[in-house]
Design a protein around this motif. Structure first.
Motif, PDB file in Angstrom:
ATOM      1  N   ASP A  11       0.861  -1.180   0.000  1.00  0.00           N
ATOM      2  CA  ASP A  11       0.000   0.000   0.000  1.00  0.00           C
ATOM      3  C   ASP A  11       0.899   1.232   0.000  1.00  0.00           C
ATOM      4  OD1 ASP A  11      -1.582   2.218   0.864  1.00  0.00           O
ATOM      5  OD2 ASP A  11      -3.085   0.822   1.636  1.00  0.00           O
ATOM      6  N   ARG A  12       0.861   1.992  -1.078  1.00  0.00           N
ATOM      7  CA  ARG A  12       1.768   3.125  -1.217  1.00  0.00           C
ATOM      8  C   ARG A  12       1.548   4.169  -0.125  1.00  0.00           C
ATOM      9  NH1 ARG A  12       2.900   8.071  -3.504  1.00  0.00           N
ATOM     10  NH2 ARG A  12       4.753   8.160  -4.847  1.00  0.00           N
ATOM     11  N   SER A  13       0.292   4.441   0.236  1.00  0.00           N
ATOM     12  CA  SER A  13       0.008   5.460   1.248  1.00  0.00           C
ATOM     13  C   SER A  13       0.508   5.034   2.619  1.00  0.00           C
ATOM     14  CB  SER A  13      -1.489   5.771   1.290  1.00  0.00           C
ATOM     15  OG  SER A  13      -2.232   4.623   1.641  1.00  0.00           O
ATOM     16  N   VAL A  14       0.371   3.752   2.934  1.00  0.00           N
ATOM     17  CA  VAL A  14       0.882   3.251   4.216  1.00  0.00           C
ATOM     18  C   VAL A  14       2.414   3.348   4.236  1.00  0.00           C
ATOM     19  CG1 VAL A  14       1.141   1.201   5.667  1.00  0.00           C
ATOM     20  CG2 VAL A  14      -1.082   1.747   4.651  1.00  0.00           C
ATOM     21  N   ALA A  15       3.035   2.943   3.135  1.00  0.00           N
ATOM     22  CA  ALA A  15       4.491   3.007   3.055  1.00  0.00           C
ATOM     23  C   ALA A  15       4.982   4.445   3.181  1.00  0.00           C
ATOM     24  CB  ALA A  15       4.964   2.402   1.736  1.00  0.00           C
ATOM     25  N   LEU A  16       4.272   5.382   2.565  1.00  0.00           N
ATOM     26  CA  LEU A  16       4.656   6.790   2.656  1.00  0.00           C
ATOM     27  C   LEU A  16       4.538   7.289   4.092  1.00  0.00           C
ATOM     28  CD1 LEU A  16       5.520   9.428   1.337  1.00  0.00           C
ATOM     29  CD2 LEU A  16       3.112   9.854   0.778  1.00  0.00           C
ATOM     30  N   GLY A  17       3.484   6.894   4.785  1.00  0.00           N
ATOM     31  CA  GLY A  17       3.326   7.289   6.181  1.00  0.00           C
ATOM     32  C   GLY A  17       4.457   6.780   7.048  1.00  0.00           C
ATOM     33  N   ALA A  49      10.942   2.447  -7.704  1.00  0.00           N
ATOM     34  CA  ALA A  49       9.873   2.410  -8.703  1.00  0.00           C
ATOM     35  C   ALA A  49       8.684   3.261  -8.274  1.00  0.00           C
ATOM     36  CB  ALA A  49       9.429   0.968  -8.941  1.00  0.00           C
ATOM     37  N   ALA A  50       8.375   3.250  -6.991  1.00  0.00           N
ATOM     38  CA  ALA A  50       7.192   3.964  -6.493  1.00  0.00           C
ATOM     39  C   ALA A  50       7.459   5.427  -6.214  1.00  0.00           C
ATOM     40  CB  ALA A  50       6.687   3.285  -5.221  1.00  0.00           C
ATOM     41  N   PHE A  51       8.675   5.770  -5.767  1.00  0.00           N
ATOM     42  CA  PHE A  51       8.940   7.131  -5.297  1.00  0.00           C
ATOM     43  C   PHE A  51      10.069   7.848  -6.040  1.00  0.00           C
ATOM     44  CE2 PHE A  51       7.028   4.795  -1.749  1.00  0.00           C
ATOM     45  CZ  PHE A  51       5.960   5.613  -1.460  1.00  0.00           C
ATOM     46  N   LEU A  57      11.116  10.993  -2.255  1.00  0.00           N
ATOM     47  CA  LEU A  57      10.349  10.391  -1.167  1.00  0.00           C
ATOM     48  C   LEU A  57      10.258  11.355   0.012  1.00  0.00           C
ATOM     49  CD1 LEU A  57       8.936   8.067   0.311  1.00  0.00           C
ATOM     50  CD2 LEU A  57      11.204   7.104   0.800  1.00  0.00           C
ATOM     51  N   PHE A  58      11.365  12.013   0.319  1.00  0.00           N
ATOM     52  CA  PHE A  58      11.376  12.980   1.420  1.00  0.00           C
ATOM     53  C   PHE A  58      10.401  14.113   1.155  1.00  0.00           C
ATOM     54  CE2 PHE A  58      13.337  16.825   3.379  1.00  0.00           C
ATOM     55  CZ  PHE A  58      13.166  16.463   4.708  1.00  0.00           C
ATOM     56  N   ARG A  59      10.397  14.625  -0.063  1.00  0.00           N
ATOM     57  CA  ARG A  59       9.475  15.705  -0.407  1.00  0.00           C
ATOM     58  C   ARG A  59       8.021  15.267  -0.231  1.00  0.00           C
ATOM     59  NH1 ARG A  59      11.407  20.081  -3.756  1.00  0.00           N
ATOM     60  NH2 ARG A  59      13.676  20.036  -3.889  1.00  0.00           N
ATOM     61  N   GLU A  60       7.711  14.062  -0.686  1.00  0.00           N
ATOM     62  CA  GLU A  60       6.346  13.556  -0.505  1.00  0.00           C
ATOM     63  C   GLU A  60       6.018  13.387   0.973  1.00  0.00           C
ATOM     64  OE1 GLU A  60       4.224  10.673  -2.738  1.00  0.00           O
ATOM     65  OE2 GLU A  60       5.796  10.552  -4.264  1.00  0.00           O
ATOM     66  N   ALA A  61       7.005  12.942   1.752  1.00  0.00           N
ATOM     67  CA  ALA A  61       6.786  12.749   3.184  1.00  0.00           C
ATOM     68  C   ALA A  61       6.514  14.087   3.870  1.00  0.00           C
ATOM     69  CB  ALA A  61       7.995  12.063   3.816  1.00  0.00           C
TER      70      ALA A  61
END
Length: 213
Positions: A11-17, A49-51, A57-61
């Protein structure tokens, strides 16, 4: 072509969290790719691949942090009836959030890249902090228009002062200060309201009563 690849098994949203909490706790530079993959429960190829990269990834976080942890602050600035009440709400809401021991302490946007050799991450968070000052200044400008603050009030300076208080509260929380200790800082900063703004105290009493309960 996009439909031919194997579907993501996470789950991309869970991984991002989880990535957000890792950066929040450890900071940008101290967080390794192995830290991230372990926290997110994915391997390096899946992360890239996802981020795209650690920086992306940091920016999205950070964006997730601002959208979630920052939401009560945005509401307070928009909905509190006076500038004083808005600033009080911001201080007390953050005092609680910064000292919540079930999450990383302090503010991610203040702490995640303050001591780093990575100029990109540091400058990115500096931009977010400047945006926070501007958001607070805009609320103070509204206070001037509504007659709560004097016409010549230095709203930029007031916003910078209370932002500095918030940043200090964040550092104190990361160093282990208790909620009541951080709330005491907020209380004293609010006691200086008249001197800082040049205005008389015009609070509805709604925020301070709610925050001190």
């Amino acid at each position: 072509m996009a439909g031919r690849g194997r579907p993501r098994s996470f789950d991309r949203s869970v991984a991002l969290g989880r990535a957000m909490e890792t950066f929040w706790r450890r900071g940008y530079e101290a967080t390794s790719m192995s830290d991230l993959t372990a926290a997110m429960g994915i391997n390096s190829p899946s992360l890239y691949a996802a981020f795209g990269s650690k920086e992306k990834l940091f920016r999205e976080a950070v964006e997730l942090y601002a959208a979630t942890e920052g939401a009560p602050i945005t509401r307070a600035l928009a909905e509190e009836p006076t500038a004083y009440d808005a600033v009080a709400a911001v201080l007390y809401v953050n005092a609680r959030a910064y000292t919540d021991r079930e999450r990383p302490t302090g503010c991610m946007i203040v702490l995640a890249a303050t001591n780093t050799g990575d100029d990109v991450a540091r400058d990115y968070l500096a931009g977010w902090r400047r945006s926070g000052v501007e958001q607070l200044r805009e609320r103070l400008d509204r206070g001037v228009r509504e007659g709560e603050l004097p016409p010549d009030a230095d709203t930029a300076g007031i916003a910078e002062f209370y932002t500095a208080v918030l940043q200090g509260m964040s550092v104190q929380a990361r160093d282990g200060a208790r909620r009541e200790d951080v709330e005491r800082i907020a209380q004293r900063a609010l006691a200086a309201w008249e001197a800082v703004t040049g205005a008389g105290l015009q609070s509805s009493g709604s925020s301070t009563g709610a925050m001190s309960s």
